[in-house]
Write an enzyme that holds these catalytic residues in place. Structure first.
Site, PDB file in Angstrom:
ATOM      1  N   GLN A 100      30.571  42.941  92.383  1.00 61.49           N
ATOM      2  CA  GLN A 100      30.043  43.574  91.183  1.00 61.49           C
ATOM      3  C   GLN A 100      28.531  43.408  91.056  1.00 61.49           C
ATOM      4  OE1 GLN A 100      32.292  42.061  87.807  1.00 61.49           O
ATOM      5  NE2 GLN A 100      34.241  42.495  88.804  1.00 61.49           N
ATOM      6  N   HIS A 168      31.600  39.513  87.271  1.00 60.39           N
ATOM      7  CA  HIS A 168      31.352  39.218  85.859  1.00 60.39           C
ATOM      8  C   HIS A 168      29.916  38.791  85.578  1.00 60.39           C
ATOM      9  CE1 HIS A 168      35.900  38.475  84.837  1.00 60.39           C
ATOM     10  NE2 HIS A 168      35.698  39.567  85.575  1.00 60.39           N
ATOM     11  N   GLU A 261      38.186  44.666  75.041  1.00 62.62           N
ATOM     12  CA  GLU A 261      37.826  44.399  73.647  1.00 62.62           C
ATOM     13  C   GLU A 261      36.568  45.141  73.214  1.00 62.62           C
ATOM     14  OE1 GLU A 261      39.364  39.715  73.599  1.00 62.62           O
ATOM     15  OE2 GLU A 261      37.267  40.205  73.163  1.00 62.62           O
ATOM     16  N   TYR A 282      45.827  37.528  85.806  1.00 62.66           N
ATOM     17  CA  TYR A 282      46.260  38.427  86.876  1.00 62.66           C
ATOM     18  C   TYR A 282      47.486  37.909  87.616  1.00 62.66           C
ATOM     19  CZ  TYR A 282      42.015  41.103  86.109  1.00 62.66           C
ATOM     20  OH  TYR A 282      41.032  41.881  85.545  1.00 62.66           O
TER      21      TYR A 282
END
Length: 388
Positions: A100, A168, A261, A282
């Site tokens: 990421q 993240h 969220e 997960y």
């Protein structure tokens, strides 16, 4: 162009698929938090192909010119002028690309007209096999029609500390409406527990002055060993960070398996990760749900199944009255735009517009058109305007 017509019936959600000069209507579905949407407006829009980019991550329009700047994840910053000219910006920070990680957000300074300052987030390598997000401030100089450069770049903020892994990072950037404060989203880096530890800035939203120093009045400055940058904590992976028309800050974050969220960000608040979540791990291990009376702030809206947000804006233009002052979310797994109706401190999903492709970013142009970027290599950027 392709013309998309959307009809939203009362107490119903309408999803539609893109088709040339046509539309189709699927069965009404409930909003993800369990409530039915209610938006009787009709929205027609056409989409126009504005070019192909390689793994676009964020977009922003240069104030005063309307030039679109696009970050590409592998480390290239490009721009597209109104006449279609595409150019590249040099002297961009070296990024740690993978997973990421890479080049992230781009935001122009509130005083850009005089300062020409621009803020970029990116992932930088650390010692050993570690890395973390950072934000640099630089002066944008454009001397040629197809090239610009970043002058005097300076890193003003870093995730503390750098850790292993490539997930993240979050690194979304937002300025307060008055321009006085810089907010940066700092993901938990898939380490979870640091999000509940105030001694570091992982899993937090930080509040800074425009030069990157901690802002006066932050909530934890008087606590021993607490990071004085922190504004809120207990966050997982924030991919949307924006102020609404009322001046309220909202974040949009990926949950684990379930539980994406939308949060109203409040000073000093703890949003619970990883102690509570409306999703599960997960490996299917349970996580306690948000519950009345617990010490954590629950999301205002949430999704299970997830939408996997890529970015978010609060639309303010006049071209799409039904979207005005509401949130538009670029969806990855949901493969389209998600419309969330805002009502003060309440928020409810009311529609989805299916693109059939993962969407990474969304931006509003000065003329009120909406631009969306697909995710991944050879990704198309689309311009949305009202249909007839």
């Amino acid at each position: 162009m392709e013309l998309i017509s959307v009809r939203l019936a009362s107490i119903a959600l309408v999803s539609l698929a893109f088709a040339p000069l046509a539309s189709c209507q699927e069965a009404a579905t409930p909003a993800a938090g369990g409530q039915a949407g209610d938006n009787p407006a009709s929205v027609d829009f056409a989409r126009e192909d504005m070019g192909t980019f390689d793994e676009p991550w964020a977009m922003a329009f240069e104030p005063g010119t309307g030039t679109l700047f696009v970050t590409e994840k592998a480390g290239t910053l490009k721009f597209r002028k109104a006449d279609g000219t595409v150019g590249t910006v040099s002297n961009v920070p070296e990024v740690d690309y993978g997973g990421q990680g890479g080049l992230g957000d781009i935001v122009f300074a509130p005083d850009y007209a005089s300062s020409h300052a621009v803020y970029l987030s990116f992932v930088e390598a650390g010692p050993g096999d570690t890395r973390g997000a950072a934000v640099t401030r630089a002066t944008l100089q454009c001397d040629q029609p197809d090239s610009c450069t970043l002058r005097d770049p300076r890193v003003i903020w870093r995730q503390d500390e750098k850790v292993t892994g490539s997930g993240h990072f979050s690194h979304r950037i937002a300025f307060s409406p008055d321009g006085d404060f810089l907010f940066i989203a700092s993901g938990d880096r898939q380490k979870m527990q640091p999000a509940q530890d105030l001694s570091n800035n992982l899993g937090t939203i930080v509040r800074l002055l425009p030069d990157g120093s901690p802002a006066p009045g932050n909530p934890f400055t008087a606590e021993a060993n607490a990071n004085e940058e922190i504004w809120s904590y207990g966050h997982r992976n924030i991919l949307g960070l924006a102020f609404d028309a009322r001046g309220q800050l909202w974040d949009l974050e990926h949950g684990p398996q379930g539980g994406d969220e939308l949060n109203l960000v409040e000073r000093g608040a703890n949003y619970g990760w990883p102690n509570v979540s409306n999703g599960i791990h997960y490996d299917n291990a349970p996580i306690p749900d948000h519950a009345p009376g617990d010490p954590y702030v629950a999301p205002v809206e949430w999704w299970d199944p997830v939408i996997a947000p890529g970015g978010m804006i609060f639309y303010s233009g006049a071209l799409f009255p039904a979207w005005q002052n509401n949130a538009l979310i670029a969806g990855l797994v949901s493969q389209g735009l998600v419309l969330v109706k805002m009502d003060g401190t309440a928020a409810t999903e009311t529609a989805r517009y299916d693109f059939g492709e993962r969407l990474r970013a969304v931006a509003e142009a000065p003329d009120g058109s909406v631009w969306v970027a697909e995710d991944g290599p050879e990704a198309t950027i689309w311009r949305l305007t009202p249909g007839s």
